[in-house]
Design a protein around this motif. Structure first.
Motif, PDB file in Angstrom:
ATOM      1  N   GLU A 164      72.573  47.202  46.886  1.00  0.00           N
ATOM      2  CA  GLU A 164      73.120  46.131  46.245  1.00  0.00           C
ATOM      3  C   GLU A 164      74.116  45.122  45.475  1.00  0.00           C
ATOM      4  O   GLU A 164      74.836  45.130  44.770  1.00  0.00           O
ATOM      5  N   LEU A 165      75.472  45.693  46.339  1.00  0.00           N
ATOM      6  CA  LEU A 165      76.944  45.949  45.558  1.00  0.00           C
ATOM      7  C   LEU A 165      77.551  45.608  46.891  1.00  0.00           C
ATOM      8  O   LEU A 165      78.545  45.306  47.145  1.00  0.00           O
ATOM      9  N   LEU A 166      77.555  47.351  47.326  1.00  0.00           N
ATOM     10  CA  LEU A 166      78.954  47.876  48.743  1.00  0.00           C
ATOM     11  C   LEU A 166      78.688  46.986  49.492  1.00  0.00           C
ATOM     12  O   LEU A 166      80.059  46.555  50.374  1.00  0.00           O
ATOM     13  N   LEU A 175      80.295  54.556  55.059  1.00  0.00           N
ATOM     14  CA  LEU A 175      80.716  54.186  55.690  1.00  0.00           C
ATOM     15  C   LEU A 175      80.376  53.056  56.204  1.00  0.00           C
ATOM     16  O   LEU A 175      79.222  52.568  56.456  1.00  0.00           O
ATOM     17  N   PHE A 194      81.178  49.171  58.106  1.00  0.00           N
ATOM     18  CA  PHE A 194      82.582  48.679  59.126  1.00  0.00           C
ATOM     19  C   PHE A 194      81.774  47.302  60.225  1.00  0.00           C
ATOM     20  O   PHE A 194      80.513  47.011  59.149  1.00  0.00           O
ATOM     21  N   SER A 203      70.188  52.466  48.203  1.00  0.00           N
ATOM     22  CA  SER A 203      70.952  51.210  46.769  1.00  0.00           C
ATOM     23  C   SER A 203      71.984  50.298  46.191  1.00  0.00           C
ATOM     24  O   SER A 203      71.854  49.167  46.321  1.00  0.00           O
ATOM     25  N   MET A 204      73.000  51.013  46.878  1.00  0.00           N
ATOM     26  CA  MET A 204      74.267  51.083  46.213  1.00  0.00           C
ATOM     27  C   MET A 204      74.636  49.956  46.810  1.00  0.00           C
ATOM     28  O   MET A 204      75.040  48.989  46.372  1.00  0.00           O
ATOM     29  N   LYS A 223      84.890  50.176  55.545  1.00  0.00           N
ATOM     30  CA  LYS A 223      85.360  51.274  53.987  1.00  0.00           C
ATOM     31  C   LYS A 223      85.084  52.310  54.529  1.00  0.00           C
ATOM     32  O   LYS A 223      84.079  52.372  54.967  1.00  0.00           O
ATOM     33  N   TYR A 224      85.693  53.542  53.376  1.00  0.00           N
ATOM     34  CA  TYR A 224      85.413  54.468  53.230  1.00  0.00           C
ATOM     35  C   TYR A 224      84.839  55.087  52.406  1.00  0.00           C
ATOM     36  O   TYR A 224      86.205  54.872  52.041  1.00  0.00           O
ATOM     37  N   ILE A 225      83.488  54.397  51.961  1.00  0.00           N
ATOM     38  CA  ILE A 225      83.536  55.380  50.009  1.00  0.00           C
ATOM     39  C   ILE A 225      83.040  56.361  49.686  1.00  0.00           C
ATOM     40  O   ILE A 225      82.535  56.718  50.578  1.00  0.00           O
ATOM     41  N   GLN A 226      84.033  57.122  49.197  1.00  0.00           N
ATOM     42  CA  GLN A 226      83.123  58.646  48.617  1.00  0.00           C
ATOM     43  C   GLN A 226      82.764  58.791  47.373  1.00  0.00           C
ATOM     44  O   GLN A 226      83.700  57.960  46.054  1.00  0.00           O
ATOM     45  N   LEU A 227      81.683  58.970  47.083  1.00  0.00           N
ATOM     46  CA  LEU A 227      80.812  58.470  45.330  1.00  0.00           C
ATOM     47  C   LEU A 227      80.032  59.739  45.035  1.00  0.00           C
ATOM     48  O   LEU A 227      79.415  61.088  45.929  1.00  0.00           O
ATOM     49  N   LYS A 287      69.594  56.394  46.639  1.00  0.00           N
ATOM     50  CA  LYS A 287      70.558  55.787  45.360  1.00  0.00           C
ATOM     51  C   LYS A 287      72.118  55.272  46.466  1.00  0.00           C
ATOM     52  O   LYS A 287      72.135  54.198  45.565  1.00  0.00           O
TER      53      LYS A 287
END
Lengths: 85, 85
Positions: free
Chosen positions: A66-68, A8, A10, A62-63, A42-46, A59
């Motif tokens: 570094e990016l999200l 999540l 926000f 870190s994502m 945003k709601y990101i499923q990974l 992990k």
């Protein structure tokens, strides 16, 4: 092992959320007067491979950094679960 | 009483999520090879007045079907909690 990280993201408190303001106004306009505030994130499923739940959490963290996620204006919350697939 | 509705909106299974695909590729490119799939949705925080938790849940559900969610391609999950503010 396969894991699903649910992330999540926000807007931080105090950061102006123009998208949320616009949606709040639209909801009021169509009759939802009881709205006080709306904030949109945003709601990101990974789905990812990792050796353990902890490794998957690290992990995913870190994502995010570094990016999200934009640390300056956004907060994040991550949950990880084992996933059968 | 004031409530906070937390609304998760995410692409239905089987629906192509181009934004998720792009983010997945970007994550791989910067070294996160363990990524299997990424899907991106919305996280809406919505503060509202309601007589009870159930009433708040029903209200948030109506907002989803009338404005926030596209039933054809998106699923939703709503949680409501009492909120001190």
């Amino acid at each position: 092992m396969k894991f699903l990280a649910k992330i999540l993201i926000f807007p931080k408190e105090g950061v102006l959320d123009t998208q949320g303001k616009a949606v709040g106004r639209s909801l009021k306009r169509i009759g939802f007067e009881e709205i006080k505030e709306v904030r949109i994130g945003k709601y990101i499923q990974l789905w990812l491979e990792a050796a353990s739940e902890e490794a998957a959490l690290v992990k995913a963290g870190s994502m995010c950094s570094e990016l999200l996620v934009n640390d300056l204006i956004e907060d994040q919350r991550i949950e990880v679960e084992r996933c059968g697939l």
